[in-house]
Design a protein around this motif. Structure first.
Motif, PDB file in Angstrom:
ATOM      1  N   GLN A   1     -12.175  -4.991   1.403  1.00  0.00           N
ATOM      2  CA  GLN A   1     -11.872  -6.107   0.513  1.00  0.00           C
ATOM      3  C   GLN A   1     -11.127  -5.641  -0.734  1.00  0.00           C
ATOM      4  O   GLN A   1     -10.209  -6.320  -1.204  1.00  0.00           O
ATOM      5  N   VAL A   2     -11.493  -4.485  -1.257  1.00  0.00           N
ATOM      6  CA  VAL A   2     -10.782  -3.940  -2.422  1.00  0.00           C
ATOM      7  C   VAL A   2      -9.330  -3.634  -2.052  1.00  0.00           C
ATOM      8  O   VAL A   2      -8.407  -3.895  -2.836  1.00  0.00           O
ATOM      9  N   LEU A   3      -9.107  -3.118  -0.847  1.00  0.00           N
ATOM     10  CA  LEU A   3      -7.743  -2.869  -0.394  1.00  0.00           C
ATOM     11  C   LEU A   3      -6.959  -4.176  -0.252  1.00  0.00           C
ATOM     12  O   LEU A   3      -5.772  -4.248  -0.609  1.00  0.00           O
ATOM     13  N   ARG A   4      -7.615  -5.214   0.256  1.00  0.00           N
ATOM     14  CA  ARG A   4      -6.943  -6.513   0.361  1.00  0.00           C
ATOM     15  C   ARG A   4      -6.556  -7.045  -1.009  1.00  0.00           C
ATOM     16  O   ARG A   4      -5.516  -7.687  -1.174  1.00  0.00           O
ATOM     17  N   ASN A   5      -7.407  -6.780  -1.992  1.00  0.00           N
ATOM     18  CA  ASN A   5      -7.164  -7.296  -3.344  1.00  0.00           C
ATOM     19  C   ASN A   5      -6.098  -6.516  -4.100  1.00  0.00           C
ATOM     20  O   ASN A   5      -5.558  -7.011  -5.090  1.00  0.00           O
ATOM     21  N   SER A   6      -5.808  -5.278  -3.658  1.00  0.00           N
ATOM     22  CA  SER A   6      -4.897  -4.424  -4.422  1.00  0.00           C
ATOM     23  C   SER A   6      -3.840  -3.809  -3.513  1.00  0.00           C
ATOM     24  O   SER A   6      -4.065  -2.762  -2.899  1.00  0.00           O
ATOM     25  N   ARG A   7      -2.723  -4.441  -3.425  1.00  0.00           N
ATOM     26  CA  ARG A   7      -1.596  -3.913  -2.647  1.00  0.00           C
ATOM     27  C   ARG A   7      -1.153  -2.531  -3.157  1.00  0.00           C
ATOM     28  O   ARG A   7      -0.945  -1.618  -2.361  1.00  0.00           O
ATOM     29  N   PRO A   8      -1.033  -2.327  -4.478  1.00  0.00           N
ATOM     30  CA  PRO A   8      -0.631  -0.999  -4.975  1.00  0.00           C
ATOM     31  C   PRO A   8      -1.597   0.107  -4.555  1.00  0.00           C
ATOM     32  O   PRO A   8      -1.168   1.212  -4.208  1.00  0.00           O
ATOM     33  N   LEU A   9      -2.909  -0.177  -4.594  1.00  0.00           N
ATOM     34  CA  LEU A   9      -3.890   0.820  -4.182  1.00  0.00           C
ATOM     35  C   LEU A   9      -3.728   1.154  -2.704  1.00  0.00           C
ATOM     36  O   LEU A   9      -3.729   2.332  -2.315  1.00  0.00           O
ATOM     37  N   THR A  10      -3.574   0.128  -1.874  1.00  0.00           N
ATOM     38  CA  THR A  10      -3.438   0.340  -0.436  1.00  0.00           C
ATOM     39  C   THR A  10      -2.235   1.221  -0.127  1.00  0.00           C
ATOM     40  O   THR A  10      -2.342   2.213   0.608  1.00  0.00           O
ATOM     41  N   LEU A  11      -1.086   0.881  -0.693  1.00  0.00           N
ATOM     42  CA  LEU A  11       0.135   1.648  -0.414  1.00  0.00           C
ATOM     43  C   LEU A  11       0.059   3.043  -1.005  1.00  0.00           C
ATOM     44  O   LEU A  11       0.501   4.019  -0.383  1.00  0.00           O
ATOM     45  N   SER A  12      -0.480   3.164  -2.210  1.00  0.00           N
ATOM     46  CA  SER A  12      -0.596   4.475  -2.847  1.00  0.00           C
ATOM     47  C   SER A  12      -1.416   5.429  -1.990  1.00  0.00           C
ATOM     48  O   SER A  12      -1.029   6.583  -1.762  1.00  0.00           O
ATOM     49  N   TRP A  13      -2.560   4.944  -1.501  1.00  0.00           N
ATOM     50  CA  TRP A  13      -3.438   5.807  -0.710  1.00  0.00           C
ATOM     51  C   TRP A  13      -2.817   6.159   0.637  1.00  0.00           C
ATOM     52  O   TRP A  13      -2.782   7.336   1.023  1.00  0.00           O
ATOM     53  N   LEU A  14      -2.310   5.154   1.357  1.00  0.00           N
ATOM     54  CA  LEU A  14      -1.758   5.403   2.685  1.00  0.00           C
ATOM     55  C   LEU A  14      -0.544   6.326   2.628  1.00  0.00           C
ATOM     56  O   LEU A  14      -0.366   7.191   3.490  1.00  0.00           O
TER      57      LEU A  14
END
Length: 368
Positions: A28-41
Motif C-alpha cells: 500500500q505504501v508503494l501504491r501511495n508513492s510512485r517516486p518510492l516505487t521507482l526509486s527502489w526498483l
C-alpha cells in the motif's frame, strides 16, 4: 510504538502472519508513492522504466501450476509497469524470519519465463536476515533476478517520507522489527557478544546431561550439541531433536527457541512435535496430535494442524523468564524439560501405532 505494532496485538499469537501483514503494508505504501516505487526498483536493477504510464501493484496473486510444478505459486507482490508499448512484470518474494519454500524461487522464475508479451521480467527476493546467494536455472533473455534486504528498502523509504502517514508508520514498524540495519554496534550488541559463550554454556548444561539421557530413553536417539549450534544459526533455536518414521513422518525437538520474527518476544523453553506435510501417514499423525492436545492436555498448543501443506505442530513451553524466580535456574529448567519428556512418553504409550522408529542423526555431524 507504531500503529501496526498496536494492531498486531489484536491478533491471536498463533494466527498472526507477520510476513503477510508486513507485505500488505509495504504494497500500500508503494501504491501511495510512485517516486518510492521507482526509486527502489531502479536502485536494485529490477526496472529500467523512468516514467511509466501505469504502475499496478497486487499482493498474493495466484499463478496456476505449470506442467512440471507440484503446486500453484503465490508471490507476495506482483508489480506491472507499462510505458507506451513496453511492459515489465516484477515478482517480489519477502522473507522476514522464515526461509524460502522448497523450489519456491525457481517456480516463480519459471512463471516469468512462461509469460508472453513482456519486454522485461524480474524476480526480487527480499529478506530481513542475511541469506546466501541463490542461483536459478533456465533464465530467458530479458529476465533479471535480484536478491536484496529490507534494510535497503528502508533507506529508500526514509528518503521519500512525505505527508503519507502510512509510510511514517511503516518506518516505525520496520525499525521496531529489525528491518532497518544499523551500521554501528550498540553497547547492548557488544554485551550480548561478550556473554554469548557463557549463555551457551548454561544452555548446554541444561540439555546435554539428564535431559539428553531422558530424551534418548523415550525416543531411542538424540542429536548432538554440534547440531544444536547449526540449528541456532539456521532456525533461531538451540535444541536437541530426532526424526521419527522412515519418511521423517514427524520430529521431536526439545530446548530453546529464540525470537525469530518479533524481536520483543521472549526466549521460549520447551518441547515441540512437528508433523511432516509430505509424510504418507500425515493424517494419522495429525489426528493423534489433535487428540493428545485436547482437554486432558490442554496446555499443549496446536499450530497449522488443518493446513495440509504446512509443517504442523503441537508444543508446550514457557518463557525463560519463568525460571528467574528459582535459586537454581539450571536445575529448574532440567526438571521442567524432563517433565515434558515424561508427558511425551505418555503420548508415545497412548499412540503405539505411530511410526516411533528414530532416525540416526550422527551422520549429519559429518556434513561440511
Amino acid at each position: 510504538m507504531s500503529l501496526f505494532d498496536q494492531l498486531r496485538r489484536l491478533y491471536q499469537k498463533d494466527r498472526f502472519q507477520f510476513e503477510d501483514f508486513h507485505t500488505e503494508i509495504v504494497a500500500q505504501v508503494l501504491r501511495n508513492s510512485r517516486p518510492l516505487t521507482l526509486s527502489w526498483l531502479q536502485a536494485i536493477g529490477a526496472s529500467s522504466l523512468k516514467d511509466p504510464d501505469q504502475i499496478k501493484i497486487v499482493t498474493q496473486e495466484d499463478f496456476p501450476a505449470l506442467a512440471d510444478h507440484a503446486t500453484d505459486s503465490r508471490p507476495d507482490i506482483a508489480i506491472r509497469l507499462v510505458e507506451g508499448d513496453t511492459t515489465e512484470l516484477i515478482l517480489i518474494e519477502s522473507k522476514v524470519g522464515a526461509k524460502e519454500g522448497l523450489g519456491q524461487l525457481q517456480r516463480y522464475a519459471d512463471h516469468l519465463a512462461a509469460k508472453g508479451g513482456m519486454h522485461r521480467t524480474a524476480l526480487v527476493f527480499v529478506t530481513r536476515d542475511f541469506e546466501p546467494a541463490r542461483s536459478l536455472s533456465g533464465l530467458p533473455p530479458g529476465f533479471t533476478f535480484r536478491q536484496t534486504r529490507w534494510f535497503e528498502f528502508f533507506s529508500h523509504l526514509q528518503a521519500h517520507l512525505n505527508s503519507d502517514g502510512l509510510a511514517v508508520q511503516l518506518k516505525l514498524f520496520m525499525e521496531k522489527n529489525n528491518m532497518s540495519l544499523r551500521n554501528q554496534f550498540s553497547s547492548i550488541d557488544t554485551l550480548a557478544l561478550e556473554k554469548f559463550l557463557a549463555a551457551r554454556a548454561l544452555m548446554d548444561e541444561t540439555l546435554w546431561g539428564e535431559v539428553a539421557a531422558e530424551f534418548e530413553k523415550v525416543l531411542g536417539k538424540v542429536s548432538t550439541p554440534k547440531r544444536a549450534i547449526r540449528q541456532l544459526g539456521n532456525e533461531s533455536r538451540y535444541v536437541m531433536y530426532t526424526s521419527l518414521g522412515k519418511s521423517c513422518d514427524f520430529q521431536c525437538l526439545v530446548g530453546y527457541w529464540l525470537p525469530k520474527e518479533d524481536p520483543i518476544e521472549p526466549v521460549w523453553v520447551g518441547i515441540c512435535l512437528y508433523s511432516n506435510p509430505k509424510s504418507p501417514v500425515r493424517q494419522k499423525v495429525n489426528a493423534a496430535f489433535k487428540q493428545f492436545s485436547g482437554m486432558a492436555n490442554r496446555h499443549w498448543q496446536r499450530e497449522e494442524l488443518d493446513d495440509e501443506r504446512a509443517w504442523s505442530s503441537i508444543y508446550k513451553g514457557v518463557s525463560l523468564q519463568t525460571f528467574m524466580v528459582h535459586t537454581d535456574h539450571i536445575k529448574a529448567i532440567k526438571d521442567y524439560l524432563v517433565s515434558l519428556l515424561r508427558e511425551l512418553s505418555d503420548f508415545k504409550k497412548g499412540y503405539p501405532g505411530l511410526p516411533w522408529t528414530a532416525q540416526d542423526t550422527k551422520s549429519e555431524d559429518d556434513e561440511g
